[in-house]
Write an enzyme that holds these catalytic residues in place. Structure first.
Site, PDB file in Angstrom:
ATOM      1  N   HIS A  44      59.554 -32.931 118.674  1.00 22.44           N
ATOM      2  CA  HIS A  44      59.776 -33.291 117.184  1.00 22.44           C
ATOM      3  C   HIS A  44      59.620 -32.042 116.412  1.00 22.44           C
ATOM      4  O   HIS A  44      58.770 -31.150 116.801  1.00 22.44           O
ATOM      5  CB  HIS A  44      59.071 -34.597 117.001  1.00 22.44           C
ATOM      6  CG  HIS A  44      57.604 -34.571 116.700  1.00 22.44           C
ATOM      7  ND1 HIS A  44      57.034 -34.338 115.318  1.00 22.44           N
ATOM      8  CD2 HIS A  44      56.459 -34.519 117.598  1.00 22.44           C
ATOM      9  CE1 HIS A  44      55.777 -34.328 115.589  1.00 22.44           C
ATOM     10  NE2 HIS A  44      55.411 -34.610 116.822  1.00 22.44           N
ATOM     11  N   GLU A  83      59.129 -38.309 114.158  1.00 27.70           N
ATOM     12  CA  GLU A  83      58.298 -38.623 114.907  1.00 27.70           C
ATOM     13  C   GLU A  83      56.908 -39.290 114.554  1.00 27.70           C
ATOM     14  O   GLU A  83      56.235 -40.285 115.053  1.00 27.70           O
ATOM     15  CB  GLU A  83      57.903 -37.608 116.229  1.00 27.70           C
ATOM     16  CG  GLU A  83      57.357 -38.134 117.451  1.00 27.70           C
ATOM     17  CD  GLU A  83      55.746 -37.997 117.307  1.00 27.70           C
ATOM     18  OE1 GLU A  83      55.040 -38.478 118.254  1.00 27.70           O
ATOM     19  OE2 GLU A  83      55.149 -37.396 116.308  1.00 27.70           O
ATOM     20  N   ASP A 116      55.018 -32.134 122.881  1.00 31.18           N
ATOM     21  CA  ASP A 116      54.852 -32.244 121.643  1.00 31.18           C
ATOM     22  C   ASP A 116      53.759 -31.166 120.956  1.00 31.18           C
ATOM     23  O   ASP A 116      54.242 -30.125 120.652  1.00 31.18           O
ATOM     24  CB  ASP A 116      54.110 -33.653 121.457  1.00 31.18           C
ATOM     25  CG  ASP A 116      54.035 -34.192 119.817  1.00 31.18           C
ATOM     26  OD1 ASP A 116      53.789 -33.375 119.094  1.00 31.18           O
ATOM     27  OD2 ASP A 116      53.995 -35.482 119.828  1.00 31.18           O
TER      28      ASP A 116
END
Ligand SMILES: *[C@@H]1O[C@H](CO)[C@@H](O)[C@H](O)[C@H]1NC(C)=O
Ligand SMILES: *[C@@H]1O[C@H](CO)[C@@H](O)[C@H](O)[C@H]1NC(C)=O
Ligand SMILES: *[C@@H]1O[C@H](CO)[C@@H](O)[C@H](O)[C@H]1NC(C)=O
Ligand SMILES: *[C@@H]1O[C@H](CO)[C@@H](O)[C@H](O)[C@H]1NC(C)=O
Ligand SMILES: *[C@@H]1O[C@H](CO)[C@@H](O)[C@H](O)[C@H]1NC(C)=O
Ligand SMILES: *[C@@H]1O[C@H](CO)[C@@H](O)[C@H](O)[C@H]1NC(C)=O
Length: 703
Positions: free
Chosen positions: A347, A394, A423
């Site tokens: 994200h 996100e 992430d």
């Protein structure tokens, strides 16, 4: 027809016409083009390209990407986030990659006003500082003040009680001290295994009027004790107004007052606090003495749990509004199998500057794109299609990825080979991996090829195994990053990798480029390591003739899960169905592995081999989908994966088989035989899911 072939013979051999010479030249050119641009796909070539990928690593490109990405805050749905979107899109475009932006409209949540005042018995009123240290004006920095997204607006006024981590066992301990939190504001220390949302949900159930959450982190890595952790408290994932379908511009949208929307939000307001502000409250509390283990930290000023001596007025005003979010994609079309997808996702949106969360991952993603493009210039083209995914929103609840997965559910189900998520790529030292078990072998193999960033010699794998004793790959039952929709809703084999675990500036205004170079990765070699593992995983999944998915590991892991489960159950629940289905999966896995081996050894005409390979690979790709169940997990039907997914009882130690986990938790409220029947039913469902996976791997109908 055969005479036709011999006809031109004499004219060609005796007196070659200029036309033939010309055609010959054209053919030569085409062959030459193919030789340069599409070198024959073989194991040696594949290794050369993997080698080229590894040797094209640089720390300065990743560092410069991270510097640009973190030059200002870029919270989803805000104007500055458009610049970050543009930066990522332009990077892909400048590499010459096919680039797309896919927008959605989703309900996001922003703060307007927050205050907390302490009202002492002697009449003194104190207003509690809610800002982070050294940050006088959030607006001028483009920063959002600390808040909990989707907290309802309102005022809560009452006594205060410290509830430790806010788990059921903590409330039981308080009950033992004669403390009832009904009508109180609870103050919670972040930690343990509970998510922010779970903490608020439990507090609300106990009758609390409001919740304050503070984090107690190890401040030796950056003295940022005054940081405050932002975060979402929404239940479930994805846009609350389009549950189960994609929130497109002119699509169906539920009313904000619809009960299906309202049940996604907590009913009581909550706010995050700095450690220091929390201490001001804790040191003022009356009531019973706190248990010793609740006071373990030398820095904590807690002595009594409350209530008494002080009342709080917690006031929060926020707005929920429809915002446009943007996912950005770059596509490298596969040459032989363009309709098989390997997805690399991360994200882009951040609570603040996002140096760790998530843009250390974004910087790695952009560098892999740069290096894959380099391979392409040297004649590489993947066998299967590779898609870079840069998700938005996100932080609000995996909204960008969830809406997209919902929009593409059928094509992903039929064609997605694997989803590789990163992430917070770099949080500190030490390699960590979570994955579905058929990918374990590949992760081990790849980590043996990537250099350990923290030692002179050796691979990540060596350090990983010596530090942890065994290299330990965790599973993906949590709902804490964008793999959730891919695995838990669409049944796509998934991976999530990162360096370091837990970092003190998580979701605070101090998650900045400076913190990264001072405390997490001064020279960006850990970033390089993550990009190396991530990119190599992608190359293998996109290029290996036989998909590197080993279901024997899955069967072994399920067997272990079954043994763990048995220690939670009494004798009247039979695990035989589970054992039998796991056995079936193991046999199918062994057979498919043997088939793959013999396929590589036998001689087939090229196109026959390609078809046989494709059929075998489809079985490997589709087996994970077998674990999905049409009816989903009871009460949370969007979660359809019966092996890995969230359990509703936060206390349960059973972190797989979510349906069984829930049934065990619920069974205590039933008669003994009803409880056992409910658990047995959930066990059967899991057994049938494993049988479906085994059947998909076998690839034959039962006839
Ligand atoms: C009231 O109590 C608080 C906390 O004990 C203390 O800080 C404050 O000085 C007191 N105010 C007065 C007026 O005594
Ligand atoms: C706490 O107090 C509330 C309100 O008085 C009451 O309804 C509830 O049963 C109490 N809870 C416990 C665990 O005693
Ligand atoms: C805090 O971090 C430092 C440096 O990483 C470490 O040496 C220390 O043991 C940590 N302390 C605690 C309480 O975890
Ligand atoms: C609580 O604080 C808010 C915001 O400062 C204020 O408007 C409200 O009147 C206070 N409530 C009470 C009961 O004092
Ligand atoms: C890259 O690594 C070298 C060697 O460790 C280091 O000297 C250099 O500063 C690093 N570059 C960046 C941008 O971090
Ligand atoms: C198991 O089931 C049998 C027959 O239904 C019953 O007699 C027995 O008490 C049960 N045992 C437990 C531990 O529930």
């Amino acid at each position: 027809m055969s005479q036709n072939l011999t006809k031109p013979n004499n004219s060609f051999s005796s007196k070659p016409s200029p036309l033939y010479a010309f055609l010959f030249l054209i053919i030569l050119c085409i062959l030459g083009f193919y030789a340069v641009h599409y070198p024959p796909r073989n194991a040696k070539n594949a290794r050369l390209f993997q080698q080229m990928f590894l040797s094209s690593a640089t720390n300065y490109t990743i560092s410069s990407y991270l510097r640009s990405l973190t030059s200002h805050p870029h919270l989803a749905g805000t104007k500055p986030s458009l610049e970050t979107t543009h930066y990522v899109k332009t990077h892909f475009e400048n590499l010459g990659l096919e680039t797309h932006t896919v927008p959605f409209k989703a309900l996001l949540s922003y703060p307007l006003h927050a205050s907390i005042s302490m009202h002492f018995n002697n009449g003194t009123v104190l207003s509690l500082p809610l800002n982070e240290m050294g940050i006088a004006s959030y607006a001028s920095l483009g920063l959002i003040q600390p808040y909990h997204a989707y907290s309802p607006s309102g005022t809560a006024q009452g006594d205060v009680v410290f509830v430790n981590y806010g788990g059921e066992d903590d409330y039981r301990a308080l009950g033992g001290m004669g403390v009832n939190v009904s009508g109180c504001i609870v103050i919670v220390k972040k930690g343990g295994s509970l998510s922010r949302g779970a903490v608020v949900e439990i507090a609300e159930k106990k009758g609390a009027l409001g919740v304050l959450i503070y984090a107690e982190r190890n401040v030796s890595r950056g003295s940022f004790g005054f940081g405050v952790e932002r975060g979402t408290v929404m239940k479930g994932v994805g846009d609350p107004l389009s549950p189960g379908w994609a929130g497109v511009e002119d699509g169906e949208r539920l009313d904000l007052e619809d009960y299906k929307v309202l049940k996604r939000f907590p009913g009581i307001p909550s706010l995050p606090l700095s450690f220091e502000s929390a201490q001001l409250i804790l040191e003022s509390l009356g009531g019973p003495l706190a248990p010793q283990q609740w006071r373990y930290s030398g820095r904590s000023k807690l002595s009594r749990v409350g209530p008494g001596q002080v009342m709080l007025n917690l006031t929060y005003q926020g707005e929920k509004r429809l915002a446009t979010i943007h996912n950005v994609f770059a596509v490298i079309r596969g040459l032989e199998e363009p309709d098989r997808y390997v997805l690399l996702g991360n994200h882009r949106d951040a609570w603040t500057y996002g140096a760790v969360d998530p843009n250390s991952g974004t910087a790695a993603l952009l560098d892999i794109a740069r290096r894959y493009t380099l391979l392409m210039r040297n004649g590489w083209n993947p066998r299967r299609t590779i898609i870079f995914c840069s998700w938005d929103a996100e932080e609000f609840g995996m909204i960008g990825s969830t809406e997209w997965v919902e929009q593409n559910l059928v094509n992903l189900g039929a064609k997605a080979v694997a989803y590789l998520n990163v992430d917070c790529a770099v949080q500190g030292p030490g390699f960590f991996a979570r994955a579905t078990p058929q990918l374990d072998s590949l992760i081990f193999e790849v980590t043996k090829k990537v250099k350990d960033p923290d030692s002179e010699v050796g691979a990540i794998y060596d350090k990983w195994t010596t530090v942890n004793g065994v290299s330990n790959i965790e599973r993906l039952s949590e709902v804490d990053s964008d793999f959730a929709p891919f695995l838990q809703h669409a049944g796509v084999p998934s991976v999530d990798i990162y360096y370091g675990r837990d970092f003190p500036v998580y979701h605070t205004a101090f998650d900045s480029f400076n913190w990264m170079i001072n405390y997490a990765d001064p020279f960006f070699w850990r970033h390089v390591a993550v990009a190396g593992v991530w990119g190599l995983l992608g190359l293998h999944l996109a290029d290996d003739p036989v998909l590197p998915l080993n279901y024997l590991s899955y069967a072994e892991q399920l067997m272990e899960h079954k043994d763990t489960l048995s220690s939670f159950l009494d004798a009247n629940v039979s695990l035989t169905p589970l054992a039998t289905s796991i056995q079936e999966l193991a046999s199918a896995a062994k057979r498919v592995n043997d088939e793959a081996k013999s396929l590589m050894e036998q001689e087939f005409p090229g196109d026959v081999l390609a078809l046989k390979m494709r059929a075998l690979n489809d079985r490997l790709m589709l087996a994970e989908r077998g674990f999905l169940d049409r009816d989903g997990i009871k009460g949370r039907e969007w979660f359809r994966h019966l092996i890995y997914g969230p359990r509703s009882n936060h206390e349960s130690k059973l972190v797989f088989f979510p349906g069984i986990s829930d049934a065990i938790a619920e069974s205590v409220k039933m008669s003994k035989s009803d409880g056992q029947a409910a658990i047995q039913h959930e066990t059967w469902r899991v057994a049938r899911a494993i049988q479906r996976a085994a059947a998909a791997l076998e690839g034959e109908l039962t006839c």
